[in-house]
Design an enzyme around this catalytic site. Structure first.
Site, PDB file in Angstrom:
ATOM      1  N   ALA A 192      10.595  14.951   2.311  1.00  0.00           N
ATOM      2  CA  ALA A 192      10.671  14.975   3.776  1.00  0.00           C
ATOM      3  C   ALA A 192       9.529  14.157   4.372  1.00  0.00           C
ATOM      4  O   ALA A 192       8.764  14.631   5.208  1.00  0.00           O
ATOM      5  CB  ALA A 192      10.598  16.424   4.267  1.00  0.00           C
ATOM      6  N   VAL A 243      11.142  10.469  -2.755  1.00  0.00           N
ATOM      7  CA  VAL A 243       9.825  11.034  -3.091  1.00  0.00           C
ATOM      8  C   VAL A 243       8.817   9.910  -3.288  1.00  0.00           C
ATOM      9  O   VAL A 243       9.180   8.733  -3.295  1.00  0.00           O
ATOM     10  CB  VAL A 243       9.910  11.902  -4.369  1.00  0.00           C
ATOM     11  CG1 VAL A 243      10.880  13.056  -4.172  1.00  0.00           C
ATOM     12  CG2 VAL A 243      10.327  11.064  -5.580  1.00  0.00           C
ATOM     13  N   THR A 300      11.448   3.396  -3.048  1.00  0.00           N
ATOM     14  CA  THR A 300      11.367   2.064  -3.637  1.00  0.00           C
ATOM     15  C   THR A 300      10.947   2.225  -5.090  1.00  0.00           C
ATOM     16  O   THR A 300       9.925   2.850  -5.379  1.00  0.00           O
ATOM     17  CB  THR A 300      10.334   1.213  -2.876  1.00  0.00           C
ATOM     18  OG1 THR A 300      10.699   1.225  -1.494  1.00  0.00           O
ATOM     19  CG2 THR A 300      10.304  -0.201  -3.394  1.00  0.00           C
ATOM     20  N   ALA A 350      11.716  -7.597  -3.351  1.00  0.00           N
ATOM     21  CA  ALA A 350      11.658  -8.999  -2.912  1.00  0.00           C
ATOM     22  C   ALA A 350      11.439  -9.079  -1.402  1.00  0.00           C
ATOM     23  O   ALA A 350      10.616  -9.865  -0.926  1.00  0.00           O
ATOM     24  CB  ALA A 350      12.948  -9.720  -3.303  1.00  0.00           C
ATOM     25  N   ASN A 396       9.981  -6.940   0.647  1.00  0.00           N
ATOM     26  CA  ASN A 396       8.600  -6.616   1.006  1.00  0.00           C
ATOM     27  C   ASN A 396       7.627  -7.706   0.568  1.00  0.00           C
ATOM     28  O   ASN A 396       6.673  -8.020   1.277  1.00  0.00           O
ATOM     29  CB  ASN A 396       8.202  -5.264   0.411  1.00  0.00           C
ATOM     30  CG  ASN A 396       8.592  -4.132   1.343  1.00  0.00           C
ATOM     31  OD1 ASN A 396       9.045  -4.371   2.458  1.00  0.00           O
ATOM     32  ND2 ASN A 396       8.423  -2.901   0.903  1.00  0.00           N
ATOM     33  N   CYS A 430       3.646   0.419   1.630  1.00  0.00           N
ATOM     34  CA  CYS A 430       4.601  -0.299   0.771  1.00  0.00           C
ATOM     35  C   CYS A 430       4.157  -1.659   0.244  1.00  0.00           C
ATOM     36  O   CYS A 430       4.329  -1.933  -0.936  1.00  0.00           O
ATOM     37  CB  CYS A 430       5.904  -0.487   1.523  1.00  0.00           C
ATOM     38  SG  CYS A 430       6.690   1.065   1.922  1.00  0.00           S
TER      39      CYS A 430
HETATM   40  P1  NAI Z   1       5.911  10.325   1.839  1.00  0.00           P
HETATM   41  O1  NAI Z   1       4.703  10.549   1.004  1.00  0.00           O
HETATM   42  O2  NAI Z   1       5.777  10.351   3.318  1.00  0.00           O
HETATM   43  O3  NAI Z   1       7.041  11.400   1.448  1.00  0.00           O
HETATM   44  C1  NAI Z   1       7.374  11.751   0.151  1.00  0.00           C
HETATM   45  C2  NAI Z   1       7.633  13.255   0.127  1.00  0.00           C
HETATM   46  O4  NAI Z   1       8.197  13.619  -1.136  1.00  0.00           O
HETATM   47  C3  NAI Z   1       6.367  14.101   0.280  1.00  0.00           C
HETATM   48  O5  NAI Z   1       6.479  14.922   1.421  1.00  0.00           O
HETATM   49  C4  NAI Z   1       6.303  14.936  -1.020  1.00  0.00           C
HETATM   50  O6  NAI Z   1       5.788  16.226  -0.829  1.00  0.00           O
HETATM   51  C5  NAI Z   1       7.757  14.934  -1.453  1.00  0.00           C
HETATM   52  N1  NAI Z   1       7.968  15.166  -2.876  1.00  0.00           N
HETATM   53  C6  NAI Z   1       7.379  14.552  -3.936  1.00  0.00           C
HETATM   54  N2  NAI Z   1       7.889  15.019  -5.091  1.00  0.00           N
HETATM   55  C7  NAI Z   1       8.830  15.940  -4.772  1.00  0.00           C
HETATM   56  C8  NAI Z   1       9.713  16.754  -5.526  1.00  0.00           C
HETATM   57  N3  NAI Z   1       9.736  16.686  -6.868  1.00  0.00           N
HETATM   58  N4  NAI Z   1      10.534  17.615  -4.869  1.00  0.00           N
HETATM   59  C9  NAI Z   1      10.527  17.675  -3.510  1.00  0.00           C
HETATM   60  N5  NAI Z   1       9.719  16.912  -2.738  1.00  0.00           N
HETATM   61  C10 NAI Z   1       8.883  16.045  -3.357  1.00  0.00           C
HETATM   62  O7  NAI Z   1       6.524   8.943   1.364  1.00  0.00           O
HETATM   63  P2  NAI Z   1       7.472   7.940   2.190  1.00  0.00           P
HETATM   64  O8  NAI Z   1       6.662   7.008   3.014  1.00  0.00           O
HETATM   65  O9  NAI Z   1       8.553   8.721   2.828  1.00  0.00           O
HETATM   66  O10 NAI Z   1       8.066   7.069   1.013  1.00  0.00           O
HETATM   67  C11 NAI Z   1       9.005   7.601   0.098  1.00  0.00           C
HETATM   68  C12 NAI Z   1       9.552   6.446  -0.707  1.00  0.00           C
HETATM   69  O11 NAI Z   1      10.206   5.514   0.165  1.00  0.00           O
HETATM   70  C13 NAI Z   1       8.500   5.646  -1.453  1.00  0.00           C
HETATM   71  O12 NAI Z   1       9.062   5.210  -2.668  1.00  0.00           O
HETATM   72  C14 NAI Z   1       8.251   4.464  -0.558  1.00  0.00           C
HETATM   73  O13 NAI Z   1       7.805   3.351  -1.286  1.00  0.00           O
HETATM   74  C15 NAI Z   1       9.630   4.224   0.015  1.00  0.00           C
HETATM   75  N6  NAI Z   1       9.666   3.567   1.319  1.00  0.00           N
HETATM   76  C16 NAI Z   1       8.758   3.855   2.305  1.00  0.00           C
HETATM   77  C17 NAI Z   1       8.833   3.238   3.538  1.00  0.00           C
HETATM   78  C18 NAI Z   1       7.843   3.546   4.620  1.00  0.00           C
HETATM   79  O14 NAI Z   1       7.827   2.833   5.607  1.00  0.00           O
HETATM   80  N7  NAI Z   1       7.046   4.586   4.514  1.00  0.00           N
HETATM   81  C19 NAI Z   1       9.890   2.263   3.861  1.00  0.00           C
HETATM   82  C20 NAI Z   1      10.814   2.080   2.788  1.00  0.00           C
HETATM   83  C21 NAI Z   1      10.683   2.697   1.570  1.00  0.00           C
END
Ligand code: NAI
Length: 480
Positions: free
Chosen positions: A9, A86, A128, A218, A220, A272
């Site tokens: 979340a 996650v 990602t 790519a 990013n 990212c």
């Molecule tokens: P975030 O750190 O805000 O959220 C990840 C969430 O996953 C955390 O709240 C964490 O507690 C939860 N989590 C981790 N392991 C878990 C599990 N086993 N069970 C349940 N919950 C779990 O990260 P964010 O920014 O949302 O990024 C998530 C992914 O999306 C990453 O791979 C990131 O590279 C990618 N991404 C991020 C973007 C951004 O602008 N922030 C844009 C596009 C992709």
């Protein structure tokens, strides 16, 4: 009714699922997380992330077809489609340390899905991930499947923080990768039908799994490369008297290049760009492509150079020392309209100034003291873990002064640095700020938001990245 569950979340899981719930009233969406604090915040008045327009979307759907819960297993077992969003941090130890993606959280999510599933599921990679992750996830799921059929899709997220809601409402494209088998194609269609409820069909691109995974890395890398390209030009502009804004305007008018992402700055940040490029570099190295790896590595090196160059400009213009001097830091988030500080250039700039014993007074409209202190004390890459699992910060927390407005931050300061392009920094009463600062009063604009000539007329010594240098700075070249 189709049921969707999203594991994670965070900045991606929360907004994307809220928009799916809003646009698809016929779908039940549950967002789950292991962090109780995060889930409580999603269920409360103040959401855990600041994103323009997000509050409204969440409040419209929460309690109807959108829920937030820590009961991960229940919602996963009930779902038809499971998104996994996650953390995918950079590894800090072992093989590939400092470059490769750490898939611990992904793997544990996949094992949990396999454990609790009682019916067929489509598992969607939203995080990602490195190319070929889907293959590894598929192995975990199928080897533990108890006869259940899992289809893996890659559906990388392209939203940008600060504009996430409008990006999700009106995406340039939605990318869905899947297996080229009949079951794979059917899974792609199922997910395509979800997005098709509000995204025009010609913007939904369907590819094979590996193309979808690689396209995100790519994209990013290309975006970050543009920033490093214009930032490298900013150094040359300062050396030659050219103005980087004029250069990027002229360059961007070429329709083959286009005007976006050509603003010079103190450097890119965010969760990212660096992580994904390091990941790309590692994949290139593993595939015996050192020349390609080195090409992309340079994008990060220029970004680091830009931050070091900025700190050196500050120190050298202030008589080669900032020891004991008050420096106001305006903006700490990695860009405007977000409270996200992950990999913000402000961390390196502040630590560089603290290294020279400056007294910092920091103001950001969306970032609080606790977050800033954590960021300044944390080791590289430790930020990208669920908050409650983050490695303990070093015992000595960096103590900085964090204040609630720009005028308090700048009072009696020797210099002020703008590190985030918040709109309010363009509208400040700089005459008032000047009157209350020590003289000579310096402005170091890391985002090119101030009117340089106006500020010079007031009496400031102004450094603005890539702009013709103040006479004062010409005499004190930055040693890099
Ligand atoms: P975030 O750190 O805000 O959220 C990840 C969430 O996953 C955390 O709240 C964490 O507690 C939860 N989590 C981790 N392991 C878990 C599990 N086993 N069970 C349940 N919950 C779990 O990260 P964010 O920014 O949302 O990024 C998530 C992914 O999306 C990453 O791979 C990131 O590279 C990618 N991404 C991020 C973007 C951004 O602008 N922030 C844009 C596009 C992709």
């Amino acid at each position: 009714m189709v049921k969707i569950c999203c594991i994670g979340a965070g900045y991606v899981g929360g907004p994307t699922m809220a928009v799916i719930a809003l646009k698809c009233p016929n779908i039940q969406v549950a967002v789950v997380d292991i962090s109780a604090a995060r889930i409580n915040a999603w269920n409360g008045e103040t959401l855990p992330i600041y994103e323009p327009g997000l509050d409204e979307v969440v409040k419209k759907c929460r309690g109807k077809n959108l829920s937030f819960s820590t009961d991960v297993e229940k919602h996963v077992s009930e779902a038809d489609i499971v998104f996994v969003s996650v953390n995918t941090p950079t590894k800090t130890q072992g093989l590939g340390a400092g470059k490769a993606a750490d898939l611990t959280y992904w793997e544990s999510a996949a094992r949990m899905i396999a454990d609790v599933a009682k019916s067929n599921k489509i598992v969607v990679e939203k995080s990602t991930v490195p190319v070929k992750t889907a293959e590894a996830i598929e192995k975990i799921l199928t080897h533990n499947s108890k006869g259940i059929n899992f289809q893996i899709l890659s559906n990388p997220e392209f939203l940008a923080e600060g504009t996430a809601i409008s990006d999700l409402f009106n995406p340039d494209r939605v990318l869905i990768g899947g297996r080229e088998t009949p079951e794979g194609k059917k899974a792609i269609e199922t997910l395509r039908d979800v997005y098709a409820q509000w995204v025009p069909m010609d913007r939904i691109i369907c590819t094979n799994l590996w193309s979808a995974e690689l396209s995100k890395l790519a994209a990013n890398a290309f975006l970050a490369q543009r920033i490093s390209s214009v930032n490298s030009m900013s150094a040359l502009c300062e050396a030659t008297g050219a103005d980087v804004s004029q250069v990027s305007h002229a360059v961007g008018k070429d329709t083959r290049i286009g005007p976006k992402f050509l603003n010079a700055s103190v450097g890119f940040g965010g969760s990212c760009f660096q992580k994904d490029i390091l990941n790309l570099v590692y994949i290139c190295e593993c595939n015996g492509l050192p020349e390609v790896a080195n090409y992309w590595k340079q994008v990060i090196k220029v970004n680091d150079y830009q931050k070091i160059r900025f700190v050196n400009r500050i120190v050298s213009s202030m008589f080669n020392t900032v020891s004991g001097k008050k420096i106001a830091i305006l903006g700490f988030a990695f860009k405007k309209d977000t409270g996200d500080t992950r990999e913000t250039p402000a961390i390196d700039v502040c630590n560089g100034l603290i290294g020279d014993k400056a007294n910092l007074s920091i103001y950001d409209p969306q970032v609080n003291k606790d977050q800033i202190q954590r960021d300044l004390s944390m080791k590289k890459f430790d930020w990208d873990h669920p908050v409650h699992l983050q490695p303990m910060s070093p015992t000595s927390v960096t103590d900085v002064n964090v204040v609630s407005d720009a005028y308090t931050a700048t009072k009696d300061a020797h210099g002020l640095c703008i590190l985030t392009e918040w709109d309010e920094f363009t509208k400040l009463d700089y005459q008032k700020i000047f009157n209350n600062m020590q003289k000579p009063a310096f402005v170091f604009d890391g985002r090119n938001v101030v009117d340089v000539e106006k500020l010079r007329k007031i009496g400031f010594i102004v450094y603005s990245i890539g702009k013709p240098l103040d006479e004062w700075l010409k005499d004190m070249p930055a040693v890099v």
